[in-house]
Design an enzyme around this catalytic site. Sequence first.
Site, PDB file in Angstrom:
ATOM      1  CE1 TYR A  98       1.173   1.574   5.120  1.00  0.00           C
ATOM      2  CE2 TYR A  98      -0.559   2.138   6.682  1.00  0.00           C
ATOM      3  CZ  TYR A  98      -0.178   1.653   5.451  1.00  0.00           C
ATOM      4  OH  TYR A  98      -1.133   1.244   4.551  1.00  0.00           O
ATOM      5  CD  GLU A 140      -4.367   1.679   4.089  1.00  0.00           C
ATOM      6  OE1 GLU A 140      -3.642   1.062   3.269  1.00  0.00           O
ATOM      7  OE2 GLU A 140      -3.986   2.040   5.222  1.00  0.00           O
TER       8      GLU A 140
END
Length: 395
Positions: A98, A140
Amino acid sequence: MLSERTSATVRATLPAVAANLDEISSVFYTRLFTAHPDLLRNLFNRGNQANGTQRQALAGSIAAFASALVAQPATTPDALLSRIAHKHASLGITRDQYPLVHNHLFAAIAEVLGDAVTEEVAAAWTEVYWAMAEALIAVESRLYAEAGAPDGDSWREYRVVDRYAETDDVVTFVAQPTDGRPVPVAQPGQYVSVQVHLADGARQIRQYSLTTAQGETVRFAVKRALGEPAGEVSNHLHDHVVTGDLLRISAPFGDVVLDEGDNPVLLVSAGIGCTPMISMLGHLAATDSPRQVIAVHADRSERTHPLRADFDQLIAKLPNASAHVWYEEPTGPWPAERTGLVDLGTVAVPDGVTAYLCGPLPFMRAVHAQLRDLGVPTADIHYEVFGSDLWLARR
């Protein structure tokens, strides 16, 4: 979730950002793949990059998330996040990726919007990005834990134990884990990722709906993907993968799954979109479900209808099921099938129905509109998209 000041800044700049998101996405992917070419070879779908659909999907998801936060700053759009998180989990996306995305995305925003990106604007959109990222990471992480892969690596080696043609351009593959451990439990409607090693050395990944969620093997059907660009993985599976070959396959993921209620169920599919519906029908039949089931399918003809035998057999096993099949060019006895496009106005759609759609995007949009005209609430209409999710991007 967002501060009042951030919400005001995002609200004021959202039109300008949204108007340039397609260009921002294009610059972002160019920067990302220039710096990290292995991501394009071994993680991202090269076909969707070439035809621009991944760029459109990214732009659509960012715009949808930001719009939702501006409308309700204290909440998160759970449905949107769930869909993205399941796709990420099927690819093995982890937390450490990310910051990489953030760096290249915000460099792209600065390049496209120039002086309009003040420190205040950059800070506000950074807050939006990390709100979305942290929410996705949380989902997730839960999905990985449920799959028994807390590190994000749910891949296992499978051996193809059977393959057989469904139609001229659809092949079913049956695969079994080589490690002797049980096949992961899948919910009806879920998919797995399949990774193949291509001739140029790339390891490309695609998702395929499971056509059965039970047993000691996984089974999925693959349609040959023609067009420009042609489907790299699907065509590789058709042309090169035979019984005895090995595949890397992920744990099952996907948030469009059959609910466990007792209300009526409407399954509407077209073409290869029948695959998650076959899984749902199989689950209903295996559990002797008394639910009212209406199964609708559209195809070019009987010859192109994948898994038609499975469809008929499963419908026959259900005590309260009906089937409605439309062929554009029927070759069977009339009036056993209907000619033309699906018209749900000719089907008795009961009150309280939960609908599941899968097929080409124009087909699903048309069916969605018909269901809304029939009074089915949007919240009770669920859809699965094969490939990049452009539903939001084109709303």
